[in-house]
Design an enzyme around this catalytic site. Structure first.
Site, PDB file in Angstrom:
ATOM      1  N   PRO A   2       0.806  -1.219   0.000  1.00 31.44           N
ATOM      2  CA  PRO A   2       0.000   0.000   0.000  1.00 31.44           C
ATOM      3  C   PRO A   2       0.842   1.273   0.000  1.00 31.44           C
ATOM      4  O   PRO A   2       1.583   1.536   0.934  1.00 31.44           O
ATOM      5  CB  PRO A   2      -0.817  -0.114   1.295  1.00 31.44           C
ATOM      6  CG  PRO A   2      -0.803  -1.566   1.634  1.00 31.44           C
ATOM      7  CD  PRO A   2       0.516  -2.068   1.149  1.00 31.44           C
ATOM      8  N   GLU A   3       0.714   2.021  -1.089  1.00 37.43           N
ATOM      9  CA  GLU A   3       1.270   3.365  -1.158  1.00 37.43           C
ATOM     10  C   GLU A   3       0.079   4.304  -1.252  1.00 37.43           C
ATOM     11  O   GLU A   3      -1.054   3.881  -1.014  1.00 37.43           O
ATOM     12  CB  GLU A   3       2.202   3.505  -2.379  1.00 37.43           C
ATOM     13  CG  GLU A   3       3.302   2.437  -2.403  1.00 37.43           C
ATOM     14  CD  GLU A   3       4.228   2.557  -3.610  1.00 37.43           C
ATOM     15  OE1 GLU A   3       4.333   3.663  -4.175  1.00 37.43           O
ATOM     16  OE2 GLU A   3       4.833   1.549  -3.987  1.00 37.43           O
ATOM     17  N   LYS A  61       0.737   7.684   3.564  1.00 33.51           N
ATOM     18  CA  LYS A  61       0.308   6.285   3.598  1.00 33.51           C
ATOM     19  C   LYS A  61      -0.472   5.970   4.866  1.00 33.51           C
ATOM     20  O   LYS A  61      -0.782   4.807   5.123  1.00 33.51           O
ATOM     21  CB  LYS A  61       1.519   5.356   3.492  1.00 33.51           C
ATOM     22  CG  LYS A  61       2.348   5.565   2.228  1.00 33.51           C
ATOM     23  CD  LYS A  61       3.611   4.727   2.244  1.00 33.51           C
ATOM     24  CE  LYS A  61       4.554   5.163   1.137  1.00 33.51           C
ATOM     25  NZ  LYS A  61       5.886   4.518   1.257  1.00 33.51           N
ATOM     26  N   HIS A 101      -4.157 -14.476  10.494  1.00 36.09           N
ATOM     27  CA  HIS A 101      -3.432 -13.214  10.648  1.00 36.09           C
ATOM     28  C   HIS A 101      -4.352 -12.035  10.891  1.00 36.09           C
ATOM     29  O   HIS A 101      -3.999 -10.902  10.584  1.00 36.09           O
ATOM     30  CB  HIS A 101      -2.534 -12.943   9.439  1.00 36.09           C
ATOM     31  CG  HIS A 101      -1.708 -14.110   9.017  1.00 36.09           C
ATOM     32  ND1 HIS A 101      -0.725 -14.630   9.814  1.00 36.09           N
ATOM     33  CD2 HIS A 101      -1.753 -14.893   7.916  1.00 36.09           C
ATOM     34  CE1 HIS A 101      -0.172 -15.677   9.211  1.00 36.09           C
ATOM     35  NE2 HIS A 101      -0.790 -15.867   8.057  1.00 36.09           N
ATOM     36  N   ARG A 120       2.622 -10.149   7.640  1.00 34.75           N
ATOM     37  CA  ARG A 120       4.003  -9.924   8.078  1.00 34.75           C
ATOM     38  C   ARG A 120       4.129  -9.051   9.311  1.00 34.75           C
ATOM     39  O   ARG A 120       5.238  -8.744   9.751  1.00 34.75           O
ATOM     40  CB  ARG A 120       4.807  -9.380   6.907  1.00 34.75           C
ATOM     41  CG  ARG A 120       5.108 -10.519   5.958  1.00 34.75           C
ATOM     42  CD  ARG A 120       5.508 -10.040   4.624  1.00 34.75           C
ATOM     43  NE  ARG A 120       6.803  -9.401   4.667  1.00 34.75           N
ATOM     44  CZ  ARG A 120       7.348  -8.858   3.602  1.00 34.75           C
ATOM     45  NH1 ARG A 120       6.705  -8.852   2.462  1.00 34.75           N
ATOM     46  NH2 ARG A 120       8.507  -8.314   3.678  1.00 34.75           N
ATOM     47  N   ARG A 188      20.157  17.684  -1.830  1.00 29.12           N
ATOM     48  CA  ARG A 188      20.656  16.378  -1.421  1.00 29.12           C
ATOM     49  C   ARG A 188      21.485  15.667  -2.482  1.00 29.12           C
ATOM     50  O   ARG A 188      21.238  15.773  -3.670  1.00 29.12           O
ATOM     51  CB  ARG A 188      19.476  15.507  -0.968  1.00 29.12           C
ATOM     52  CG  ARG A 188      18.878  16.087   0.303  1.00 29.12           C
ATOM     53  CD  ARG A 188      17.684  15.352   0.793  1.00 29.12           C
ATOM     54  NE  ARG A 188      17.926  13.916   0.913  1.00 29.12           N
ATOM     55  CZ  ARG A 188      17.038  13.109   1.475  1.00 29.12           C
ATOM     56  NH1 ARG A 188      15.901  13.588   1.944  1.00 29.12           N
ATOM     57  NH2 ARG A 188      17.288  11.829   1.547  1.00 29.12           N
ATOM     58  N   ARG A 297      16.738  -0.389  -2.317  1.00 30.55           N
ATOM     59  CA  ARG A 297      15.469  -0.962  -2.781  1.00 30.55           C
ATOM     60  C   ARG A 297      15.625  -1.505  -4.191  1.00 30.55           C
ATOM     61  O   ARG A 297      16.376  -0.939  -5.007  1.00 30.55           O
ATOM     62  CB  ARG A 297      14.372   0.113  -2.793  1.00 30.55           C
ATOM     63  CG  ARG A 297      14.009   0.640  -1.427  1.00 30.55           C
ATOM     64  CD  ARG A 297      13.248  -0.395  -0.634  1.00 30.55           C
ATOM     65  NE  ARG A 297      13.018  -0.003   0.749  1.00 30.55           N
ATOM     66  CZ  ARG A 297      13.621  -0.574   1.784  1.00 30.55           C
ATOM     67  NH1 ARG A 297      14.492  -1.532   1.598  1.00 30.55           N
ATOM     68  NH2 ARG A 297      13.348  -0.182   3.000  1.00 30.55           N
TER      69      ARG A 297
END
Length: 309
Positions: A2-3, A61, A101, A120, A188, A297
DNA sequence: ATAGCGCCCTGGTGGC
DNA sequence: TGCCACCAGGGCGCTA
């Protein structure tokens, strides 16, 4: 995973099933799913029991579920939920044994249940008094801060709030997102991908849509942020907004676990151009999509459309 | 302050 | 067929 688009889809699908429903009982099967108050699941039950859900909101989120004493009343408490990787929040028919779960169940006054499941166990529920959230509640739910009882300064979050919540950057569709992204990129040296994933810069972008936005903007994920010019920053935000809007319209991306508040998968996975498509042809030029680790990532990109820095 | 990395956690997958 | 190492990764805490 989920974003922003997935959380927004959960919010939208939950809204008609939750708004106006009273919480009758709370059952916590996994205490560590409750991030606040930590280690005190009974406090979650005490805080929610008897309250009525108002229309849910979202910030980045994070899903915001405000509750009042009665429908239409001022918000008293807010259940803030972060689904992380595999969390699901669904309204289910009651009276059925919980699926595996299932960590938290809220029994509603229409006989149904709001269930939080998470294979998880990364996802968390946080309970706040409405006034503790101040400005955030206004941003997420459109509830004026005054109605939430916030102080003039917008209020500071309690010390046991998740650190990420207090430092959330603007929503990608907010007007101030353009300046926020441009300034962060200029400042940055980290790869541009790391800046996109930084929730303090923009709230709601995760691995999938970072990769997709970079592809649409023709920018390699490992490009040092500061190497991008002002116009590339604008292009990147435009691409990001475009892919996020498309994903919201498609009901989100279901690559592994994600389903909406009714248990239905999204359709955006069929429209992704690079994420999860390593070795398959780039939809723009046919070059095989490459995969490499950037900013820790898995990152997918087209070596031709997105030339390395 | 920032960049990088390991950790959490479990199920699915790929290799042998 | 069976086993197991490995991978997925958001946020966070730690280190340099």
């Amino acid at each position: 995973m989920p974003e922003l688009p997935e959380v927004e889809t959960v919010r939208r699908t939950l809204a008609p099933r939750l708004a106006g429903r009273r919480v009758q009982a709370v059952a916590v099967a996994a205490a560590d799913a409750v991030g606040r108050p930590a280690g005190d699941p009974e406090a979650l039950a005490r805080g929610l029991r008897g309250l009525v859900f108002l229309p849910p909101g979202r910030r980045g989120k994070y899903l915001f579920l405000p509750l009042a004493e009665g429908a239409g009343g001022p918000p008293r408490r807010v259940l803030v939920v972060h689904l992380r990787m595999t969390g699901r929040l669904q309204v289910c028919p009651g009276g059925q044994p919980p699926e595996p779960h299932t960590h938290v169940r809220l029994a509603l006054d229409d006989g149904r249940e709001l269930r939080f499941r998470d294979v998880r166990r990364f996802g968390r529920l946080y309970l706040f008094r409405a006034h503790e959230l101040g400005r955030l509640l206004a941003e997420a739910c459109g509830i004026p801060a005054a109605a939430a009882g916030a102080g003039e300064d917008g209020g500071r979050l309690p010390a046991d709030a998740p650190p990420g919540l207090r430092q959330l950057g603007p929503e990608p569709f907010a007007p101030e997102a353009e300046e926020a992204l441009a300034a962060a990129l200029a400042r940055r040296r980290a790869p541009v991908k790391a800046v996109l994933l930084d929730q303090r810069v923009l709230a709601g972008v995760g691995n999938i849509y970072a990769d997709e936005a970079l592809h649409r903007a023709g920018i390699h994920p490992a490009t040092p942020a500061a190497a991008l010019g002002r116009s590339q920053a604008r292009d990147l935000l435009a691409a990001l907004r475009q892919v996020l809007a498309e994903a919201v319209a498609a009901g989100g991306t279901s690559v592994r676990d994600y389903v909406d508040g009714q248990g239905r998968p999204g359709a955006m996975q069929e429209r992704l151009r690079v994420y999860g498509r390593a070795g398959r042809p780039c939809p723009a030029c046919g070059t095989p999509v490459a995969k490499a680790t950037v900013a820790g990532r898995g990152s997918h990109f087209c070596p031709r459309c997105q030339p390395p820095p």
